[in-house]
Design an enzyme around this catalytic site. Structure first.
Site, mmCIF file in Angstrom:
data_model
loop_
_atom_site.group_PDB
_atom_site.id
_atom_site.type_symbol
_atom_site.label_atom_id
_atom_site.label_comp_id
_atom_site.label_asym_id
_atom_site.label_seq_id
_atom_site.Cartn_x
_atom_site.Cartn_y
_atom_site.Cartn_z
ATOM 1 N N PRO A 195 0.779 -1.243 0.000
ATOM 2 C CA PRO A 195 0.000 0.000 0.000
ATOM 3 C C PRO A 195 0.810 1.293 0.000
ATOM 4 O O PRO A 195 0.802 2.063 0.967
ATOM 5 C CB PRO A 195 -0.844 -0.133 1.263
ATOM 6 C CG PRO A 195 0.002 -0.945 2.181
ATOM 7 C CD PRO A 195 0.732 -1.921 1.298
ATOM 8 N N CYS A 196 1.459 1.566 -1.111
ATOM 9 C CA CYS A 196 2.231 2.803 -1.226
ATOM 10 C C CYS A 196 1.318 4.029 -1.185
ATOM 11 O O CYS A 196 1.781 5.133 -0.882
ATOM 12 C CB CYS A 196 3.075 2.792 -2.491
ATOM 13 S SG CYS A 196 2.166 2.501 -4.013
#
Length: 160
Positions: free
Chosen positions: A121-122
């Site tokens: 989850p950047c």
């Protein structure tokens, strides 16, 4: 044998690529690409888990993933997976957690090279000031993802 499949989502399409062992890419697209004829069970499971995410029914993914990258990039990507659903973290916080407090730009570069959107989850990484900054798929998608997670994690409708 490699596969490519697509799912439609509220932000366009997600192109999922991998093989029988792991997922190596999940990326946003404004159009559907051609699915490969070969669709292993992993393709079906990944599509299902991502669909559940968009319905607010999945907060944690259970998919085998693999990205090519340097040791530092691997460490950054591992830190990304430790950011809880519905929460955010700054680039400088990640740099400090890696015991490299001056490597904020390197963290940002590594974050930008993440090839597995949503699962790694950047989108949960924001600027130190709390502002939305940098997202390869576009800040509007990042904003939507953060608001989506906040809604299902905390009942919050808007963040930004």
């Amino acid at each position: 044998m490699n596969f490519c499949t697509n799912i439609e989502c509220p932000l366009g399409y997600l192109k999922i690529e991998g093989n029988t062992e792991f997922i190596y890419s999940i990326s946003f697209s404004d159009f559907k690409t051609i699915d490969t004829e070969f669709q292993p069970e992993l393709a079906i499971v990944a599509s299902l888990q991502l669909s559940q995410y968009f319905l607010g029914k999945r907060k944690v993914f259970n998919l085998p993933i693999h990205q090519q990258g340097t040791d530092f990039q691997q460490k950054v990507w591992t830190q990304l997976t430790n950011i809880p659903y519905g929460k955010t973290c700054s680039y400088s916080t990640i740099a400090r957690k890696l015991n490299h407090p001056k490597s904020v730009r390197a963290v940002g570069n590594s974050n930008g090279k993440n090839t597995i959107a949503i699962v790694v989850p950047c989108h949960r990484v924001i600027g130190e000031s709390g502002k939305l900054v940098g997202y390869a798929a576009g800040l509007e998608r990042k904003k939507w993802l953060l608001q989506h997670e906040a809604k299902f994690a905390n009942g919050v409708q808007t963040l930004f």
